[in-house]
Design an enzyme around this catalytic site. Structure first.
Site, PDB file in Angstrom:
ATOM      1  N   GLY A  14       0.775  -1.245   0.000  1.00 30.91           N
ATOM      2  CA  GLY A  14       0.000   0.000   0.000  1.00 30.91           C
ATOM      3  C   GLY A  14       0.800   1.286   0.000  1.00 30.91           C
ATOM      4  O   GLY A  14       0.264   2.344   0.342  1.00 30.91           O
ATOM      5  N   MET A  89      -3.011  -7.154  -7.159  1.00 30.93           N
ATOM      6  CA  MET A  89      -2.232  -8.234  -7.770  1.00 30.93           C
ATOM      7  C   MET A  89      -3.068  -9.293  -8.472  1.00 30.93           C
ATOM      8  O   MET A  89      -2.580 -10.383  -8.718  1.00 30.93           O
ATOM      9  CB  MET A  89      -1.348  -8.897  -6.700  1.00 30.93           C
ATOM     10  CG  MET A  89      -0.361  -7.951  -6.045  1.00 30.93           C
ATOM     11  SD  MET A  89       0.676  -7.069  -7.240  1.00 30.93           S
ATOM     12  CE  MET A  89       1.794  -8.380  -7.710  1.00 30.93           C
ATOM     13  N   VAL A  91      -5.801 -10.472 -11.685  1.00 27.95           N
ATOM     14  CA  VAL A  91      -6.305 -10.121 -13.013  1.00 27.95           C
ATOM     15  C   VAL A  91      -7.809  -9.879 -12.894  1.00 27.95           C
ATOM     16  O   VAL A  91      -8.536 -10.690 -12.307  1.00 27.95           O
ATOM     17  CB  VAL A  91      -6.018 -11.250 -14.025  1.00 27.95           C
ATOM     18  CG1 VAL A  91      -6.648 -10.941 -15.378  1.00 27.95           C
ATOM     19  CG2 VAL A  91      -4.509 -11.435 -14.167  1.00 27.95           C
ATOM     20  N   LEU A  92      -8.266  -8.750 -13.420  1.00 25.08           N
ATOM     21  CA  LEU A  92      -9.678  -8.379 -13.273  1.00 25.08           C
ATOM     22  C   LEU A  92     -10.514  -8.932 -14.424  1.00 25.08           C
ATOM     23  O   LEU A  92     -10.037  -9.074 -15.558  1.00 25.08           O
ATOM     24  CB  LEU A  92      -9.810  -6.860 -13.241  1.00 25.08           C
ATOM     25  CG  LEU A  92      -9.311  -6.188 -11.962  1.00 25.08           C
ATOM     26  CD1 LEU A  92      -9.102  -4.697 -12.194  1.00 25.08           C
ATOM     27  CD2 LEU A  92     -10.280  -6.417 -10.800  1.00 25.08           C
ATOM     28  N   HIS A 108       2.571   0.678 -12.898  1.00 20.57           N
ATOM     29  CA  HIS A 108       3.353  -0.546 -13.127  1.00 20.57           C
ATOM     30  C   HIS A 108       4.840  -0.191 -13.059  1.00 20.57           C
ATOM     31  O   HIS A 108       5.260   0.822 -13.633  1.00 20.57           O
ATOM     32  CB  HIS A 108       2.999  -1.134 -14.501  1.00 20.57           C
ATOM     33  CG  HIS A 108       3.733  -2.397 -14.800  1.00 20.57           C
ATOM     34  ND1 HIS A 108       3.412  -3.606 -14.217  1.00 20.57           N
ATOM     35  CD2 HIS A 108       4.812  -2.647 -15.601  1.00 20.57           C
ATOM     36  CE1 HIS A 108       4.240  -4.537 -14.651  1.00 20.57           C
ATOM     37  NE2 HIS A 108       5.100  -3.987 -15.485  1.00 20.57           N
TER      38      HIS A 108
HETATM   39  C1  GRF Z   1       4.300  -1.241  -7.065  1.00 21.85           C
HETATM   40  O1  GRF Z   1       5.621  -1.462  -7.492  1.00 21.85           O
HETATM   41  C2  GRF Z   1       3.380  -1.064  -8.248  1.00 21.85           C
HETATM   42  O2  GRF Z   1       3.993  -0.463  -9.335  1.00 21.85           O
HETATM   43  C3  GRF Z   1       3.020  -2.491  -8.594  1.00 21.85           C
HETATM   44  O3  GRF Z   1       2.931  -3.161  -7.364  1.00 21.85           O
HETATM   45  C4  GRF Z   1       3.718  -2.481  -6.391  1.00 21.85           C
HETATM   46  C5  GRF Z   1       2.777  -2.113  -5.286  1.00 21.85           C
HETATM   47  O4  GRF Z   1       3.433  -1.521  -4.205  1.00 21.85           O
HETATM   48  N1  GRF Z   1       1.813  -2.535  -9.375  1.00 21.85           N
HETATM   49  P1  GRF Z   1       2.570  -0.835  -3.065  1.00 21.85           P
HETATM   50  O5  GRF Z   1       1.557  -1.894  -2.573  1.00 21.85           O
HETATM   51  O6  GRF Z   1       1.885   0.353  -3.654  1.00 21.85           O
HETATM   52  O7  GRF Z   1       3.560  -0.477  -2.001  1.00 21.85           O
END
Ligand code: GRF
Length: 224
Positions: A14, A89, A91-92, A108
């Protein structure tokens, strides 16, 4: 000023959620987070939502269809206008993605379209690229695709490992994501033929997220 109502979907740490929360603390920031949805009850990002007093819900990702139905109901109930994926994390469901077309954003940790999918930073190191970074983009059903709103670039150092490179990229994620959301909330972002156009995008803070001259060394040795 009516602030754009944002729902953030998370699965874990987060830190990007926290960066968005911090941005929204500024009363002149044109968006506010009104709902956090986590696909995992143990996501530490839920703590950030709680500390900020933002209502949060856990919708376990049992199957894509059930998750989409439950999330859609909550987002509608809270009159959410933009969905931000922040370390979400899973897939939607494609129909859910389509329902939020050009109203759902992801961050990303690579310079898309390079290194889609998991472990983008590891992929970048394996490819030996000199620059890495992150991308804020509108979400399309195919993983890590969609019109690019903004990118931030960092150098890859010769002695980088995955952890060091990820930390360097994360720092710029935390700058880029609030900037992308602000541009959307200001109504300056439009998608034309699957590319993003930003009204007045020649503003300095965007340039600051592109590579700057990093060294006074000439690229090739000069003779005098
Ligand atoms: C980040 O590196 C984001 O780019 C990827 O997942 C990670 C999430 O990190 N999609 P956080 O949960 O926001 O700390």
């Amino acid at each position: 000023m009516a602030r754009l109502k944002v729902g953030v979907l998370i699965s874990g740490r987060g830190s990007n959620l926290q960066a968005l929360i911090d941005a929204c603390r500024d009363p002149t920031y044109p968006a506010e987070i009104v709902l956090v949805i986590s696909s995992r009850p143990e996501a530490s990002g839920l703590g950030f939502a709680a500390s900020a007093g933002i209502p949060a819900a856990v919708i376990p990702h049992r199957d894509r269809h059930a998750f989409a139905a439950d999330a859609e109901a909550l987002l509608r109930e809270q009159r959410i206008e933009i969905v931000c994926l922040a370390g979400f994390m899973r897939v939607l469901e494609p129909s859910f993605v389509e329902a939020w077309r050009d109203r759902m954003v992801n961050i990303h940790p690579s310079l898309l379209p390079a290194f889609r999918g998991l472990h983008a930073q590891r992929q970048a190191l394996a490819a030996g690229v000199r620059f890495a970074g992150c991308t804020a983009h509108f979400v399309r059903p195919e993983l890590d695709t969609g019109p690019i709103i903004g990118q931030a670039v960092v150098p890859v150092h010769p002695d980088d490992d995955e952890e060091r490179l990820s930390a360097r990229i994360l720092e710029v994620e935390h700058r880029l994501y609030p900037l992308a959301l602000r541009l959307i909330a200001e109504g300056r972002v439009s998608v034309v033929a699957e590319k993003v156009e930003i009204d007045g995008s020649r503003i300095p803070e965007i340039a600051a997220l592109n590579p700057q001259e990093t060294s006074s060394m000439p690229l090739a040795p000069t003779r005098d």
